[in-house]
Design a protein around this motif. Structure first.
Motif, PDB file in Angstrom:
ATOM      1  N   VAL A  53      11.842   3.504 -11.729  1.00 12.67           N
ATOM      2  CA  VAL A  53      10.426   3.254 -11.454  1.00 12.67           C
ATOM      3  C   VAL A  53      10.241   1.850 -10.888  1.00 12.67           C
ATOM      4  CG1 VAL A  53       8.144   2.962 -12.506  1.00 12.67           C
ATOM      5  CG2 VAL A  53       9.560   4.929 -13.125  1.00 12.67           C
ATOM      6  N   ALA A  54      10.889   0.856 -11.482  1.00 13.34           N
ATOM      7  CA  ALA A  54      10.770  -0.522 -10.988  1.00 13.34           C
ATOM      8  C   ALA A  54      11.333  -0.635  -9.570  1.00 13.34           C
ATOM      9  CB  ALA A  54      11.500  -1.482 -11.920  1.00 13.34           C
ATOM     10  N   GLU A  55      12.449   0.014  -9.323  1.00 10.49           N
ATOM     11  CA  GLU A  55      13.063  -0.003  -7.990  1.00 10.49           C
ATOM     12  C   GLU A  55      12.140   0.648  -6.955  1.00 10.49           C
ATOM     13  OE1 GLU A  55      16.628   2.616  -6.148  1.00 10.49           O
ATOM     14  OE2 GLU A  55      17.136   1.485  -7.951  1.00 10.49           O
ATOM     15  N   VAL A  56      11.564   1.779  -7.324  1.00  9.25           N
ATOM     16  CA  VAL A  56      10.659   2.484  -6.410  1.00  9.25           C
ATOM     17  C   VAL A  56       9.406   1.655  -6.153  1.00  9.25           C
ATOM     18  CG1 VAL A  56       9.165   4.520  -6.177  1.00  9.25           C
ATOM     19  CG2 VAL A  56      11.545   4.788  -6.909  1.00  9.25           C
ATOM     20  N   MET A  57       8.880   1.018  -7.175  1.00 10.63           N
ATOM     21  CA  MET A  57       7.706   0.154  -6.988  1.00 10.63           C
ATOM     22  C   MET A  57       8.023  -0.965  -5.995  1.00 10.63           C
ATOM     23  SD  MET A  57       5.017   0.988  -8.983  1.00 10.63           S
ATOM     24  CE  MET A  57       4.158  -0.540  -9.310  1.00 10.63           C
ATOM     25  N   GLN A  58       9.163  -1.617  -6.191  1.00  6.48           N
ATOM     26  CA  GLN A  58       9.538  -2.713  -5.302  1.00  6.48           C
ATOM     27  C   GLN A  58       9.717  -2.219  -3.872  1.00  6.48           C
ATOM     28  OE1 GLN A  58      13.118  -4.764  -6.450  1.00  6.48           O
ATOM     29  NE2 GLN A  58      12.800  -6.386  -4.963  1.00  6.48           N
ATOM     30  N   SER A  79      -6.238   8.190   3.292  1.00  2.82           N
ATOM     31  CA  SER A  79      -6.774   7.049   2.557  1.00  2.82           C
ATOM     32  C   SER A  79      -5.633   6.075   2.319  1.00  2.82           C
ATOM     33  CB  SER A  79      -7.367   7.492   1.221  1.00  2.82           C
ATOM     34  OG  SER A  79      -6.337   7.932   0.350  1.00  2.82           O
ATOM     35  N   ALA A  80      -5.963   4.836   2.057  1.00  5.82           N
ATOM     36  CA  ALA A  80      -4.942   3.827   1.792  1.00  5.82           C
ATOM     37  C   ALA A  80      -4.157   4.178   0.535  1.00  5.82           C
ATOM     38  CB  ALA A  80      -5.589   2.452   1.657  1.00  5.82           C
ATOM     39  N   VAL A  81      -4.843   4.651  -0.480  1.00  8.21           N
ATOM     40  CA  VAL A  81      -4.175   5.009  -1.729  1.00  8.21           C
ATOM     41  C   VAL A  81      -3.274   6.232  -1.514  1.00  8.21           C
ATOM     42  CG1 VAL A  81      -4.561   5.741  -4.110  1.00  8.21           C
ATOM     43  CG2 VAL A  81      -5.990   3.966  -3.116  1.00  8.21           C
ATOM     44  N   GLY A  82      -3.726   7.189  -0.735  1.00  4.45           N
ATOM     45  CA  GLY A  82      -2.898   8.355  -0.417  1.00  4.45           C
ATOM     46  C   GLY A  82      -1.666   7.954   0.369  1.00  4.45           C
ATOM     47  N   TRP A  83      -1.846   7.036   1.317  1.00  6.29           N
ATOM     48  CA  TRP A  83      -0.722   6.530   2.109  1.00  6.29           C
ATOM     49  C   TRP A  83       0.279   5.830   1.206  1.00  6.29           C
ATOM     50  CZ3 TRP A  83       0.273   1.239   3.679  1.00  6.29           C
ATOM     51  CH2 TRP A  83       1.248   1.106   4.673  1.00  6.29           C
ATOM     52  N   LEU A  84      -0.209   5.006   0.282  1.00  2.00           N
ATOM     53  CA  LEU A  84       0.644   4.293  -0.658  1.00  2.00           C
ATOM     54  C   LEU A  84       1.422   5.282  -1.524  1.00  2.00           C
ATOM     55  CD1 LEU A  84       1.119   1.295  -1.602  1.00  2.00           C
ATOM     56  CD2 LEU A  84      -0.484   1.823  -3.423  1.00  2.00           C
ATOM     57  N   TRP A  85       0.731   6.318  -2.020  1.00  2.00           N
ATOM     58  CA  TRP A  85       1.394   7.302  -2.858  1.00  2.00           C
ATOM     59  C   TRP A  85       2.451   8.074  -2.058  1.00  2.00           C
ATOM     60  CZ3 TRP A  85       3.396   8.357  -7.078  1.00  2.00           C
ATOM     61  CH2 TRP A  85       3.875   9.635  -7.371  1.00  2.00           C
ATOM     62  N   THR A  86       2.182   8.376  -0.812  1.00  2.00           N
ATOM     63  CA  THR A  86       3.146   9.077   0.028  1.00  2.00           C
ATOM     64  C   THR A  86       4.431   8.256   0.145  1.00  2.00           C
ATOM     65  OG1 THR A  86       1.402  10.170   1.290  1.00  2.00           O
ATOM     66  CG2 THR A  86       3.559  10.022   2.341  1.00  2.00           C
ATOM     67  N   ILE A  87       4.286   6.964   0.367  1.00  2.00           N
ATOM     68  CA  ILE A  87       5.449   6.089   0.449  1.00  2.00           C
ATOM     69  C   ILE A  87       6.207   6.105  -0.874  1.00  2.00           C
ATOM     70  CG2 ILE A  87       6.199   3.683   0.667  1.00  2.00           C
ATOM     71  CD1 ILE A  87       3.804   3.289   2.595  1.00  2.00           C
ATOM     72  N   ALA A  88       5.492   5.958  -1.977  1.00  2.00           N
ATOM     73  CA  ALA A  88       6.132   5.913  -3.294  1.00  2.00           C
ATOM     74  C   ALA A  88       6.828   7.233  -3.620  1.00  2.00           C
ATOM     75  CB  ALA A  88       5.102   5.579  -4.373  1.00  2.00           C
ATOM     76  N   ALA A  89       6.179   8.350  -3.328  1.00  2.00           N
ATOM     77  CA  ALA A  89       6.780   9.657  -3.619  1.00  2.00           C
ATOM     78  C   ALA A  89       8.071   9.846  -2.840  1.00  2.00           C
ATOM     79  CB  ALA A  89       5.787  10.772  -3.291  1.00  2.00           C
ATOM     80  N   ARG A  90       8.060   9.430  -1.594  1.00  2.00           N
ATOM     81  CA  ARG A  90       9.289   9.532  -0.788  1.00  2.00           C
ATOM     82  C   ARG A  90      10.378   8.622  -1.333  1.00  2.00           C
ATOM     83  NH1 ARG A  90       6.574   9.729   5.220  1.00  2.00           N
ATOM     84  NH2 ARG A  90       5.948  11.914   5.111  1.00  2.00           N
ATOM     85  N   ARG A  91      10.004   7.432  -1.754  1.00  2.00           N
ATOM     86  CA  ARG A  91      10.996   6.505  -2.322  1.00  2.00           C
ATOM     87  C   ARG A  91      11.561   7.053  -3.632  1.00  2.00           C
ATOM     88  NH1 ARG A  91       9.998   4.928   2.066  1.00  2.00           N
ATOM     89  NH2 ARG A  91       9.964   2.833   2.861  1.00  2.00           N
ATOM     90  N   LEU A  92      10.731   7.737  -4.420  1.00  2.00           N
ATOM     91  CA  LEU A  92      11.209   8.326  -5.670  1.00  2.00           C
ATOM     92  C   LEU A  92      12.223   9.434  -5.386  1.00  2.00           C
ATOM     93  CD1 LEU A  92      11.073   8.432  -8.747  1.00  2.00           C
ATOM     94  CD2 LEU A  92       9.165  10.038  -8.530  1.00  2.00           C
ATOM     95  N   VAL A  93      11.922  10.289  -4.447  1.00  2.00           N
ATOM     96  CA  VAL A  93      12.864  11.351  -4.075  1.00  2.00           C
ATOM     97  C   VAL A  93      14.164  10.722  -3.575  1.00  2.00           C
ATOM     98  CG1 VAL A  93      13.297  13.239  -2.452  1.00  2.00           C
ATOM     99  CG2 VAL A  93      11.114  13.106  -3.661  1.00  2.00           C
ATOM    100  N   ASP A  94      14.057   9.680  -2.759  1.00  2.00           N
ATOM    101  CA  ASP A  94      15.260   8.991  -2.276  1.00  2.00           C
ATOM    102  C   ASP A  94      16.080   8.436  -3.442  1.00  2.00           C
ATOM    103  OD1 ASP A  94      14.498   9.513   0.328  1.00  2.00           O
ATOM    104  OD2 ASP A  94      13.739   7.476   0.710  1.00  2.00           O
TER     105      ASP A  94
END
Length: 189
Positions: A53-58, A79-94
């Motif tokens: 989680v910390a790695e994905v946040m960073q 939305s900005a929040v949706g865009w942010l979540w999209t980035i985070a979700a992709r980073r989590l899968v990665d």
């Protein structure tokens, strides 16, 4: 002449992202202050490993700093929040994929055995989120239907945001969501 920019605390998230794209550190700090607690909670619901989680946040906020200029925003219905979540979700899968890659079984194992030993990253996320009959029914869906339900139901994205995330037309997202709901009703009946 007075600045129309305002203080970062007075701006909405979309405007903050636009300022971040121009290199505004105060806007970035305000965006982080507003969104990091919410984002961490969402990631923890999908991953119990605090290190991941910390790695994905960073990685997410680094990507936001670097790619804020690519944010299309309301012009494409996002939305900005949706865009942010999209980035985070992709980073989590990665991150799940990296973890699965480093835990590869020996080459002598068959493909079937390997799948049983290390499930796909998306399956790990899903298993951690949904249990019981609903989880079983969801896991039996075709992968493309699972992706749409994950994005819309578990991640709370709109049809438009899901379409952007998955790279699909909105009509396809709606059709897959309808098919997935029908299949889930049948499986749970």
């Amino acid at each position: 002449m007075r600045s129309s920019r305002g203080k970062p605390a007075e701006l909405d998230e979309e405007r903050l992202v636009r300022l971040v794209a121009k290199g505004d550190r105060a806007a970035f700090e305000e965006l982080y202050r507003r969104t990091a607690p919410w984002l961490a909670v969402r990631l923890r619901r999908r991953c119990a490993d605090e290190q991941i989680v910390a790695e994905v946040m960073q990685e997410t906020y680094l990507a936001v700093w670097r790619a804020a200029g690519a944010f299309a925003g309301a012009s494409v219905g996002g939305s900005a929040v949706g865009w942010l979540w999209t980035i985070a979700a992709r980073r989590l899968v990665d991150a799940f994929r990296r973890r699965a890659h480093h835990a590869r079984p020996p080459a002598a194992m068959t493909a079937e055995t390997a799948r049983a030993v290390s499930p796909a990253a998306e399956d790990e996320v899903l298993a951690a989120t949904v249990d019981g009959e609903v989880g079983d029914a969801l896991r039996r869906l075709a992968p493309e239907l699972q992706d749409v339900l994950r994005a819309m139901v578990l991640d709370g994205l709109s049809v438009r945001e899901t379409a952007v995330l998955l790279g699909l037309p909105e009509g396809t997202v709606k059709t897959r969501a309808r098919r997935a709901r029908r299949a889930m009703r049948e499986a749970l009946a």
